[in-house]
Enzyme design. Structure first.
Site, PDB file in Angstrom:
ATOM      1  N   ARG A  46       0.853  -1.199   0.000  1.00  0.00           N
ATOM      2  CA  ARG A  46       0.000   0.000   0.000  1.00  0.00           C
ATOM      3  C   ARG A  46       0.882   1.240   0.000  1.00  0.00           C
ATOM      4  NH1 ARG A  46      -1.506   1.707   4.668  1.00  0.00           N
ATOM      5  NH2 ARG A  46      -2.169  -0.300   5.457  1.00  0.00           N
ATOM      6  N   TYR A  98     -16.545  16.456 -15.401  1.00  0.00           N
ATOM      7  CA  TYR A  98     -17.045  15.081 -15.466  1.00  0.00           C
ATOM      8  C   TYR A  98     -18.110  14.890 -14.371  1.00  0.00           C
ATOM      9  CZ  TYR A  98     -17.114  10.072 -14.660  1.00  0.00           C
ATOM     10  OH  TYR A  98     -17.528   8.785 -14.451  1.00  0.00           O
ATOM     11  N   ASP A 170      -7.491  18.620 -14.504  1.00  0.00           N
ATOM     12  CA  ASP A 170      -7.818  17.275 -14.986  1.00  0.00           C
ATOM     13  C   ASP A 170      -7.385  17.246 -16.455  1.00  0.00           C
ATOM     14  OD1 ASP A 170      -9.041  15.033 -16.120  1.00  0.00           O
ATOM     15  OD2 ASP A 170     -10.735  15.087 -14.750  1.00  0.00           O
ATOM     16  N   LYS A 195      -8.615   6.165 -19.547  1.00  0.00           N
ATOM     17  CA  LYS A 195      -8.928   6.663 -20.876  1.00  0.00           C
ATOM     18  C   LYS A 195      -7.702   6.527 -21.802  1.00  0.00           C
ATOM     19  CE  LYS A 195     -12.812   7.233 -18.975  1.00  0.00           C
ATOM     20  NZ  LYS A 195     -12.789   7.853 -17.722  1.00  0.00           N
TER      21      LYS A 195
END
Ligand SMILES: Cc1ncc(COP(=O)(O)O)c(C=O)c1O
Length: 377
Positions: A46, A98, A170, A195
């Protein structure tokens, strides 16, 4: 290093232990210590994993920032970045962000006391007008999803600096191949790497790059504390996708240019949204700050019925959420990606029921145009 070279040789390439030319998938959760604290840089996956680390180094290099971070999704990345703020802080965001970003700000982070205001950041004066004493950041999506609006990153960052705010961008639609917001003054860049960066519709991931050691330490603390990390196999898939980002983006753009020409002259199309069009209101800003206009186009066919007919008639455009992959995708933002935005708000923004969004893939463009032509008929 030039851009296509950096995609292949940036970050950490290969494996010094074996000579493998691809970074291995370190499918491991923990690491042997030679005594307490005596480890080789990794303790627990982690906190850090060698495959994820290689990806984080690569995106840091591509975005020309100070440190990179890989998360389990774009939304996990956005949420972790917002955790940099405290209850009572205020963030100004682009109005047609978004839908998931709108949702997390207005239905989740608001409950934790993080306030948000959504404004049309393509006119930066709207940003300044909404700055309050508790404002801590400007969050821009450019180009936006689905209306392809453009915000001047340099201007927004200049304003943010003047008021002591962070600039967050973004960069999902452009990718660092076309646009590097940190070089334009941004502090934090983030991606839905699901994407274009992944590019093959086979991985969900988020990436963040920050421009300072302080932000790197703060975000690492949040990433390690909240745990939304990207697994090693998905990290490897992303690195593999990124190697071909340059040739993919060039080809997406070339296909898109021809499709936009076709749509712009079609009588059944009321309006085309694409920053590469000279008629686009922010075309000059797009040209100044990005090296390309990308592979996303939206167009309005006038009504929900016509949009439905089009979606049901296309052969090569897959009806699906998401974008940025090798296959062309088509969607109806009002009913899909932006369904979580209330109807009145969508209409205010121009996300009409007849607005269709396409993500232009890498098929032969003649097939794509013929397909759209028969479907529009
Ligand atoms: C511009 C943009 N940002 C963020 C996200 C969220 O990313 P993810 O779906 O990987 O969580 C998306 C997803 O579609 C997006 O299009």
């Amino acid at each position: 290093m030039r851009r296509k070279t950096k995609l292949i040789h940036g970050g950490i390439s290969g494996d010094p232990h074996t000579g493998a030319v691809s970074v291995p998938i370190y499918q491991v959760s923990t690491y042997k210590q030679e005594g307490i604290g005596g480890h080789k840089g990794f303790e627990y996956s982690r906190t850090g994993n060698p495959t994820r680390h290689a990806l984080e180094q690569l995106i840091k290099d591509l975005e020309e920032g100070h440190a990179g971070f890989a998360f389990s999704s774009g939304m996990a990345a956005i949420t972790a970045v917002m955790m940099l703020f405290n209850s009572g802080d205020h963030v100004i965001l682009t109005d047609d962000v978004y839908g998931g970003t709108y949702r997390v700000m207005t239905k989740v982070l608001n409950r934790l006391g993080i306030e948000s205001t959504f404004v049309d950041t393509s006119d930066v004066t709207n940003i300044e007008k909404n700055i309050k004493p508790n404002t801590k950041a400007i969050y821009i999506e450019t180009p936006t999803n689905p209306l392809l609006k453009i915000t001047d990153i340099q201007e927004a960052a200049r304003l943010a600096k003047k008021h002591g705010l962070l600039t967050i961008v973004d960069n999902t639609f452009s990718t660092p191949y076309w646009q590097t917001p940190i070089t334009l003054g941004a502090d934090i860049v983030l991606h839905s790497a699901t994407k274009y960066l992944g590019g093959h519709s086979d991985v969900v991931a988020g990436l963040v790059v920050v421009n300072s050691e302080q932000l790197a330490q703060d975000l690492h603390f949040i990433q390690n504390s909240t745990g939304g990390i990207l697994g090693p196999h998905d990290s490897w898939l992303l690195m593999r996708g990124i190697k071909t980002l340059g040739i993919r983006m060039e080809e997406h753009e070339e296909n898109t240019r021809k499709i936009v020409e076709f749509l712009a002259s079609h009588p059944a199309v009321k309006k085309v949204y694409y920053p590469g069009l000279e008629s686009h209101p922010n075309h000059e800003v797009a040209k100044k700050q990005a090296r390309g206009f990308g592979g996303m186009v939206s167009f309005d066919v006038g009504s929900a019925e016509k949009a439905d007919q089009l979606l049901n008639s296309v052969k090569y455009f897959t009806l699906a959420e998401s974008l940025g992959a090798v296959e062309s995708l088509i969607s109806l933002p009002a009913k899909m990606t932006h369904a979580s935005i209330p109807k009145e708000r969508r209409e205010e923004l121009g996300i009409t029921d007849g607005l269709v969004r396409i993500s232009v893939g890498l098929e032969d463009v003649e097939d794509l145009i013929e397909d759209l032509a028969q479907a529009l008929k």
